[in-house]
Design a protein around this motif. Sequence first.
Motif, mmCIF file in Angstrom:
data_model
loop_
_atom_site.group_PDB
_atom_site.id
_atom_site.type_symbol
_atom_site.label_atom_id
_atom_site.label_comp_id
_atom_site.label_asym_id
_atom_site.label_seq_id
_atom_site.Cartn_x
_atom_site.Cartn_y
_atom_site.Cartn_z
ATOM 1 N N ASN A 157 10.183 25.655 -3.987
ATOM 2 C CA ASN A 157 10.005 26.403 -5.236
ATOM 3 C C ASN A 157 10.933 25.917 -6.348
ATOM 4 N N GLY A 158 11.607 24.792 -6.103
ATOM 5 C CA GLY A 158 12.358 24.101 -7.147
ATOM 6 C C GLY A 158 11.519 22.927 -7.624
ATOM 7 N N LEU A 159 12.140 21.772 -7.768
ATOM 8 C CA LEU A 159 11.373 20.598 -8.205
ATOM 9 C C LEU A 159 10.507 20.020 -7.094
ATOM 10 N N HIS A 160 10.863 20.298 -5.839
ATOM 11 C CA HIS A 160 10.089 19.848 -4.673
ATOM 12 C C HIS A 160 9.946 18.328 -4.681
ATOM 13 N N ALA A 161 11.062 17.651 -4.946
ATOM 14 C CA ALA A 161 11.079 16.199 -5.042
ATOM 15 C C ALA A 161 11.122 15.567 -3.656
ATOM 16 N N VAL A 162 10.339 14.520 -3.504
ATOM 17 C CA VAL A 162 10.316 13.734 -2.266
ATOM 18 C C VAL A 162 10.550 12.281 -2.636
ATOM 19 N N MET A 163 11.116 11.510 -1.686
ATOM 20 C CA MET A 163 11.531 10.160 -2.052
ATOM 21 C C MET A 163 10.614 9.045 -1.567
ATOM 22 N N THR A 164 9.478 9.379 -0.953
ATOM 23 C CA THR A 164 8.563 8.320 -0.540
ATOM 24 C C THR A 164 7.189 8.543 -1.151
ATOM 25 N N LYS A 165 6.533 7.426 -1.474
ATOM 26 C CA LYS A 165 5.175 7.504 -2.019
ATOM 27 C C LYS A 165 4.220 8.114 -1.003
ATOM 28 N N LYS A 166 4.468 7.835 0.273
ATOM 29 C CA LYS A 166 3.574 8.341 1.323
ATOM 30 C C LYS A 166 3.552 9.870 1.311
ATOM 31 N N ILE A 167 4.713 10.481 1.261
ATOM 32 C CA ILE A 167 4.757 11.945 1.225
ATOM 33 C C ILE A 167 4.173 12.455 -0.086
ATOM 34 N N ALA A 168 4.561 11.855 -1.184
ATOM 35 C CA ALA A 168 4.077 12.299 -2.495
ATOM 36 C C ALA A 168 2.568 12.180 -2.615
ATOM 37 N N SER A 170 0.393 12.902 -0.548
ATOM 38 C CA SER A 170 -0.297 14.059 0.034
ATOM 39 C C SER A 170 -0.384 15.207 -0.979
ATOM 40 N N MET A 171 0.245 15.025 -2.142
ATOM 41 C CA MET A 171 0.143 15.896 -3.318
ATOM 42 C C MET A 171 0.873 17.235 -3.206
ATOM 43 N N SER A 172 0.809 17.905 -2.051
ATOM 44 C CA SER A 172 1.427 19.227 -1.962
ATOM 45 C C SER A 172 1.594 19.633 -0.507
ATOM 46 N N ARG A 173 2.272 20.758 -0.309
ATOM 47 C CA ARG A 173 2.358 21.361 1.024
ATOM 48 C C ARG A 173 2.413 22.869 0.854
ATOM 49 N N LYS A 174 2.069 23.559 1.930
ATOM 50 C CA LYS A 174 2.108 25.019 1.911
ATOM 51 C C LYS A 174 3.376 25.509 2.592
ATOM 52 N N VAL A 175 4.003 26.468 1.955
ATOM 53 C CA VAL A 175 5.163 27.148 2.528
ATOM 54 C C VAL A 175 4.895 28.639 2.378
ATOM 55 N N GLN A 176 4.881 29.351 3.495
ATOM 56 C CA GLN A 176 4.600 30.786 3.475
ATOM 57 C C GLN A 176 3.306 31.089 2.713
ATOM 58 N N GLN A 177 2.274 30.307 3.016
ATOM 59 C CA GLN A 177 0.925 30.487 2.461
ATOM 60 C C GLN A 177 0.815 30.170 0.962
ATOM 61 N N LYS A 178 1.847 29.591 0.371
ATOM 62 C CA LYS A 178 1.791 29.227 -1.043
ATOM 63 C C LYS A 178 1.853 27.712 -1.176
ATOM 64 N N GLU A 179 1.006 27.174 -2.055
ATOM 65 C CA GLU A 179 0.913 25.735 -2.282
ATOM 66 C C GLU A 179 1.968 25.280 -3.284
ATOM 67 N N TYR A 180 2.692 24.206 -2.942
ATOM 68 C CA TYR A 180 3.701 23.624 -3.824
ATOM 69 C C TYR A 180 3.422 22.132 -3.996
ATOM 70 N N LYS A 181 3.248 21.697 -5.246
ATOM 71 C CA LYS A 181 3.036 20.279 -5.522
ATOM 72 C C LYS A 181 4.346 19.521 -5.373
ATOM 73 N N PHE A 182 4.217 18.254 -4.967
ATOM 74 C CA PHE A 182 5.370 17.379 -4.853
ATOM 75 C C PHE A 182 5.666 16.690 -6.181
ATOM 76 N N PHE A 183 6.941 16.379 -6.403
ATOM 77 C CA PHE A 183 7.352 15.432 -7.425
ATOM 78 C C PHE A 183 7.865 14.211 -6.686
ATOM 79 N N TYR A 184 7.397 13.051 -7.075
ATOM 80 C CA TYR A 184 7.877 11.802 -6.478
ATOM 81 C C TYR A 184 9.176 11.418 -7.171
ATOM 82 N N ASN A 185 10.252 11.326 -6.393
ATOM 83 C CA ASN A 185 11.566 10.959 -6.903
ATOM 84 C C ASN A 185 12.077 9.766 -6.102
ATOM 85 N N PRO A 186 11.898 8.548 -6.604
ATOM 86 C CA PRO A 186 12.284 7.362 -5.836
ATOM 87 C C PRO A 186 13.786 7.157 -5.704
ATOM 88 N N MET A 187 14.599 8.083 -6.139
ATOM 89 C CA MET A 187 16.049 7.945 -6.021
ATOM 90 C C MET A 187 16.451 7.924 -4.581
#
Length: 187
Positions: A157-168, A170-187
Motif C-alpha cells: 500500500n506504499g509505492l510497491h516497488a519491485v526491482m526486477t522486470k519479471k516481477i513488474a 506481472s503488473m500487480s498482486r493481491k494482498v488481503q483481497q485487494k489488488e496492488y499495482k507494481f512500480f518497477y524500480n531498477p535500483m
Amino acid sequence: MKTFLFWNLNKKPLIDNIVSLTQFYDIDVLMFCEWNIVIADLLNALNADGKGSYYYIPGNCEKIKIFTKFPNEFIKPIFESDRLTIRHVTLPGSDSILLAVIHFVDKYNWDENSQNAECYNLAETIKETELRLGHSRTVLVGDLNMNPFQAGVIMANGLHAVMTKKIASSMSRKVQQKEYKFFYNPM
C-alpha cells in the motif's frame, strides 16, 4: 526513445556539468531539485550551441524544475504540491505518459514512519491521477530521501516497488483481497 535526467543538485551551480551530460546523452527532459541556478543562465547554456531548443516548463511546485526539448503544451502539469509535480506528457506519435517528479523531505526533518506514510499518500495520488486519465503509464522519478528497501517504498500500500522486470511484468498482486499495482524500480 526519449531520455530523462533527474538530478538533486544540492544547491551547486553545475551548469557546465548539466550541459555536458545533456549533450553527451542527448537528454530530452531534465528535472532538478535543490535548485540554485538562474533559469535563464541554464537555458542560455543549453541552447548556446544552436543544435536544439530547450524550454523551461514552469509549474507551481517550487522544489522541482523541469526543462525539455518540447514546448510547454506537450508537458502540462495536472497535479502539483510543494514537493510533487505530475505532468501529462503528450508527444506527437507517442503514447502519453504521466511524469511524476518528487522531492521528499529528508531524514533530518522526517522520521522513517512519516516517510513511509507519505509513500502511501504519494501512491494514492498517482493512482487517482492514473484513474482520471485512464492509463497507468507512469514514470516516477526524484529524490525520496529513502533507502530503496524501506517499507514505504516496497510495501503493497506504499509505492510497491519491485526491482526486477519479471516481477513488474506481472503488473500487480493481491494482498488481503485487494489488488496492488507494481512500480518497477531498477535500483
